[in-house]
Design a protein around this motif. Structure first.
Motif, short mmCIF file in Angstrom:
data_model
loop_
_atom_site.label_atom_id
_atom_site.label_comp_id
_atom_site.label_asym_id
_atom_site.label_seq_id
_atom_site.Cartn_x
_atom_site.Cartn_y
_atom_site.Cartn_z
N GLU A 1 9.10 -0.77 2.45
CA GLU A 1 8.64 -1.60 1.37
C GLU A 1 9.01 -3.22 1.43
O GLU A 1 8.78 -3.65 0.72
CB GLU A 1 8.97 -0.87 -0.08
CG GLU A 1 8.43 0.68 -0.12
CD GLU A 1 8.50 1.07 -1.42
OE1 GLU A 1 8.94 0.25 -2.30
OE2 GLU A 1 8.47 2.30 -1.47
N VAL A 2 10.07 -3.41 2.47
CA VAL A 2 10.58 -4.58 2.39
C VAL A 2 9.58 -5.25 3.31
O VAL A 2 9.17 -5.09 4.23
CB VAL A 2 11.99 -4.72 3.19
CG1 VAL A 2 12.41 -6.09 3.28
CG2 VAL A 2 12.89 -3.85 2.18
N HIS B 1 1.50 9.15 -10.40
CA HIS B 1 0.67 10.01 -9.80
C HIS B 1 0.64 10.07 -8.34
O HIS B 1 -0.14 9.57 -7.66
CB HIS B 1 -0.81 9.78 -10.15
CG HIS B 1 -0.83 10.06 -11.75
ND1 HIS B 1 -0.80 11.33 -12.33
CD2 HIS B 1 -1.33 9.34 -12.88
CE1 HIS B 1 -1.13 11.22 -13.67
NE2 HIS B 1 -1.30 10.06 -13.94
N TYR B 2 1.75 10.45 -7.74
CA TYR B 2 1.95 10.55 -6.29
C TYR B 2 1.00 11.50 -5.45
O TYR B 2 0.60 12.50 -5.90
CB TYR B 2 3.34 11.02 -6.06
CG TYR B 2 4.56 9.86 -5.94
CD1 TYR B 2 4.83 9.15 -5.02
CD2 TYR B 2 4.87 9.57 -7.30
CE1 TYR B 2 5.69 8.32 -5.14
CE2 TYR B 2 5.60 8.45 -7.59
CZ TYR B 2 6.17 7.76 -6.29
OH TYR B 2 7.21 6.72 -6.58
N LEU C 1 1.00 -1.32 -0.04
CA LEU C 1 -0.07 -0.17 0.20
C LEU C 1 0.85 1.36 -0.03
O LEU C 1 0.27 2.29 -0.63
CB LEU C 1 -0.75 -0.10 1.13
CG LEU C 1 -2.08 0.99 1.26
CD1 LEU C 1 -2.86 1.16 0.03
CD2 LEU C 1 -2.85 1.15 2.60
N HIS C 2 1.83 1.08 0.48
CA HIS C 2 2.88 2.63 0.76
C HIS C 2 4.09 2.27 0.00
O HIS C 2 4.91 3.17 0.22
CB HIS C 2 3.23 2.56 2.34
CG HIS C 2 1.95 2.71 3.17
ND1 HIS C 2 0.87 3.37 2.83
CD2 HIS C 2 1.82 2.45 4.30
CE1 HIS C 2 0.06 3.43 3.83
NE2 HIS C 2 0.66 2.82 4.87
N ALA C 3 4.11 1.69 -1.01
CA ALA C 3 5.12 1.46 -2.06
C ALA C 3 5.05 2.41 -3.13
O ALA C 3 4.14 2.27 -3.99
CB ALA C 3 5.01 0.05 -2.44
N GLY C 4 6.13 3.40 -3.36
CA GLY C 4 5.91 3.98 -4.58
C GLY C 4 5.81 3.39 -5.99
O GLY C 4 5.15 4.08 -6.82
#
Length: 513
Positions: free
Chosen positions: A244-245, A229-230, A219-222
């Motif tokens: 992200e790991v 579209h950040y 969910l929070h991974a770029g």
């Protein structure tokens, strides 16, 4: 048995347990029936099992800034309330509907002492006692007699660091106010900054998310943001790449089943291991370590970054309300923005809250979207949420009340399912230590300031030479960390911190041998 239910039953062993399930392509017909929600855990109104349990604890109900020169209407645990600060500085949390004829005190006039109902002028003190009845002149005795015969429903309230807390249980069973290690965890130069974010769904799925330490991986991974579209305060900055790991998780009920330690180990690089311990406390408190850790430097026993309660508004709405700890002591990367922390606002991930603001979408521009008809600004917000969904979208989209019977959990969901079990044990009385009365006694034994397992840690521990060795190493570290924190329960304050850090140093050295 109907065809539909037979298709869902699967294959059963001789003992009656489902051992396999027939998976049917395009078989939505067989799974279209939605069962009911779990009332034992999700319903919190007066008289419900969870509602009665929750009422035995202190809960934040609003921010101090919400108390102005007019009363603040609130709904908490399904009850309609008004909160106000009278002219003497006392805070009242009263039932909204006047005990006389039911007019709402949200339209009342705040007095030097108490609040006056707009309809007939009855005045009530913060404890609910009637201070004045406007009978005609000459009937003072009758007015006094009437005043002594009525009482407005009221709850005791206290104010702490910009939040207003209320105790909504039986007054004779009021527990100590829990300070959770007092001010010790807030370093000099840091401060508790209050915030309140409305959530348009049941309280439990919001609380579940706090115990779900795996979701940041997706969910929070770029890399998962559609076409770059950040949102405003960006992905990849919430914990940087280390968040992200996929973590190796270890969930342990602690403090006699009153709380849950959630320890997650993430490999920063070949030399450093990041272990974040979240602390979930019954019934609805969560304590979070630093949310923006990048693992670039060794760090042992860093403490609270978020202290948060998930407070039911009613069965289909709730609040995330608590404090962000702001300042250089906790925010070692200096990425926090105090000006964005407050009412319906938070300084990390716009998707944590309902009220997204297009002007804070960073490089994303409204003109990048397909044409939008006039007066359809809400579509801009919705489209942005589809591009870069956050916790808010993921949580509320589980339905107004999540249906547990339809879930198919994996091993990394163990924390939230363990916490649900602990809630059931507390409500049903199968864990006496987690009863409201036992909780209150425990708070008293700890002078109202029990220890928390919450901590952020970056160890100089090299990666294992093989995958199997690395997995074993991560799991050994997380288990040892929780064991050390449990051992440290005998100490308080600086003595406890010194004990924990010494033990963590020893653990680090043992993993290098």
């Amino acid at each position: 048995m109907s065809i539909k239910s037979d298709k869902l039953e699967g294959q059963k062993s001789s003992g009656g347990n489902v051992v396999s399930k027939k998976l049917i392509p395009y078989g939505g017909y067989y799974t279209s029936k939605v069962p009911g929600h779990d009332p034992e855990l999700t319903e919190t109104g007066p008289g419900t099992p969870m509602g009665e349990y929750m009422r035995a604890f202190w809960h934040p109900v609003c921010m101090s800034i919400e108390l102005t020169d007019t009363p603040r209407f609130l709904k908490i645990l399904g009850e309609e309330l008004v909160a106000f600060r009278d002219g003497s500085g006392c805070i009242g949390v009263l039932h909204a509907h006047c005990v006389h004829r039911g007019a709402s005190l949200e339209y009342g006039a705040i007095q030097e002492r108490g609040i006056k109902c707009c309809y007939h002028g009855m005045v009530f003190d913060v404890d609910g006692s009637c201070l004045h009845v406007p009978f005609p002149k000459g009937e003072e005795k009758e007015a006094e007699k009437y005043a002594c015969s009525i009482q407005q429903g009221a709850y005791k309230a206290v104010e702490r660091n910009g939040l207003v807390f209320a105790y909504m249980g039986p007054p004779e069973e009021e527990p100590p106010f829990p300070e959770w290690e007092g001010d010790y965890t807030v370093l000099p130069g840091d401060e508790l900054v209050p915030y309140s974010n409305f959530q348009h769904c049941n309280w439990l799925q919001v609380q579940d998310n706090a115990a779900d330490n795996y979701h940041p991986t997706a969910l929070h991974a770029g890399k998962n943001v559609v076409n770059g579209h950040y949102q405003g305060t960006t992905f990849d900055e919430v914990g940087a790449a280390s968040m992200e790991v996929a973590p190796d998780m270890h969930f342990v009920p602690v403090q006699q089943g009153r709380s849950l330690a959630c320890a997650g180990a993430r490999r920063v690089d070949g030399d450093r291991l990041f272990v974040r311990v979240q602390h979930q406390v019954l019934p609805n408190l969560s304590l979070h370590a630093y949310t923006s850790e990048d693992g670039s430097k060794k760090k042992l026993f860093s403490r609270f970054h978020i202290v948060r309660w998930t407070v039911p508004v009613d069965d289909e709405n709730s609040k995330m309300i608590g404090w962000r700890v702001m300042g250089p002591g906790i925010d070692t990367r200096g990425v926090g923005k105090k000006e964005l922390v407050g009412y319906e606002s938070i300084d990390f991930l716009e998707g944590q809250v309902a009220m997204r603001r297009p002007e804070r979408f960073g490089d994303y521009k409204i003109e990048d979207l397909p044409p939008i008809p006039p007066n359809h600004r809400e579509r801009e917000h919705y489209k942005a949420a589809q591009y870069a969904p956050g916790d808010y979208e993921a949580i509320i989209s589980q339905r107004p009340i999540a249906v547990h019977a339809l879930e198919n959990p994996t091993k990394f969901d163990a924390g939230l399912f363990q916490f649900r079990k602990m809630l059931r044990d507390a409500v049903r009385g199968t864990n006496p230590a987690a009863s409201a009365r036992s909780f209150a006694d425990w708070f008293r034994e700890n002078a109202g300031a029990p220890n928390s397992y919450c901590s952020g840690n970056v160890f100089d521990i090299p990666e294992g030479e093989t995958v199997e060795e690395e997995v074993a190493r991560r799991r050994k570290v997380t288990k040892q960390i929780v064991a050390i924190l449990t051992e440290s329960e005998q100490y308080k304050g600086a003595q406890r911190a010194a004990f924990v850090r010494e033990k963590f140093e020893t653990l680090e050295q043992s993993m290098k041998a």
